[in-house]
Design an enzyme around this catalytic site. Structure first.
Site, PDB file in Angstrom:
ATOM      1  N   ASP A  17       3.256  -7.930  -0.296  1.00  0.00           N
ATOM      2  CA  ASP A  17       3.427  -8.401   0.893  1.00  0.00           C
ATOM      3  C   ASP A  17       3.458  -7.299   1.840  1.00  0.00           C
ATOM      4  O   ASP A  17       3.724  -6.468   1.739  1.00  0.00           O
ATOM      5  CB  ASP A  17       4.365  -9.523   0.979  1.00  0.00           C
ATOM      6  N   ASP A  19       5.005  -8.118   5.820  1.00  0.00           N
ATOM      7  CA  ASP A  19       6.289  -8.368   6.874  1.00  0.00           C
ATOM      8  C   ASP A  19       7.567  -8.437   5.844  1.00  0.00           C
ATOM      9  O   ASP A  19       7.671  -9.182   5.228  1.00  0.00           O
ATOM     10  CB  ASP A  19       6.087  -9.569   7.508  1.00  0.00           C
TER      11      ASP A  19
END
Length: 230
Positions: A17, A19
């Protein structure tokens, strides 16, 4: 933090991922969202934020507007937000251990990809000052990728990344900071390593295979990956 389950493997590919996991952008989202909320006499506090982490932009906008009862449409919210995010994202800094882990995996030719609920536009804004190590990723799958029909917690982003990497989902490990992301990874049939914000309730990550305080804590050898001294 401690393990939720004993680590497993061996692993052939790693999906990250972005963020709050690779780059410290969550504070930027919080600042901008709270600014918009303040315009309407509302506050975007942790009680609301903890349920918004990991959502795609449309889902995020709809949730925040509903939770805070903002007098605007999701489209208006996203339009107002864009220039504020564009200004701030290039200043996002790497999360602890992120760049070192990415460079190490790339050095050892482990297939790696980014799987993010962000748009391609924002991906480029966030990584503009970190291109030297983001260019090491073989593929980047964003929420607006042509093969992604639904953002997390749907598994589309991670399944697309695995397909592009040419690796069976069950041989992939996903690093995530959000419960939605962990759900997406598990639904995709992958291992999920959670690296949550320290304020997040641990119980929301009970479905993860492992929980860490930072990417620097990841024990590569436990997963059949070459260690830092290999």
């Amino acid at each position: 933090m401690s393990n939720v389950q004993k680590p497993k493997g061996p692993i052939k590919a790693v999906i990250f991922d972005m963020d709050g996991l690779l780059l410290d952008t969550e504070g930027i989202y919080t600042e901008v969202t709270n600014t918009i909320a303040n315009w309407h006499g509302k506050t975007f506090d942790w009680a609301v934020k903890q349920h918004s982490i990991g959502r795609g932009s449309q889902d995020f906008a709809e949730y925040v507007i509903s939770a805070l009862e903002l007098p605007m449409s999701p489209e208006e919210f996203l339009t107002v937000r864009q220039p504020m995010l564009d200004e701030r994202f290039p200043h996002a800094q790497p999360m602890h251990g992120a760049e070192a882990l990415v460079r190490h995996l790339a050095k050892h030719n482990i297939p790696i990809a980014v799987g993010t609920s962000s748009s391609l536009h924002y991906f480029h804004a966030k990584t503009s000052n970190h291109r030297s190590w983001f260019e090491l990723f073989k593929h980047v799958v964003t929420a607006d990728h042509k093969d992604v029909k639904a953002a997390k917690p749907a598994p589309d982003i991670f399944l697309t990344a695995a397909r592009l990497l040419g690796v069976d989902p069950k041989e992939c490990v996903v690093f995530e900071d959000s419960p939605f992301g962990v759900t997406a990874a598990k639904t995709a049939g992958m291992y999920a390593v959670a690296v949550p914000d320290s304020h997040m309730p641990v119980a929301q990550y009970a479905h993860a295979d492992l929980m860490l305080g930072s990417l620097a804590e990841f024990a590569l050898e436990d997963w059949g990956l070459p260690g830092y001294h290999a």
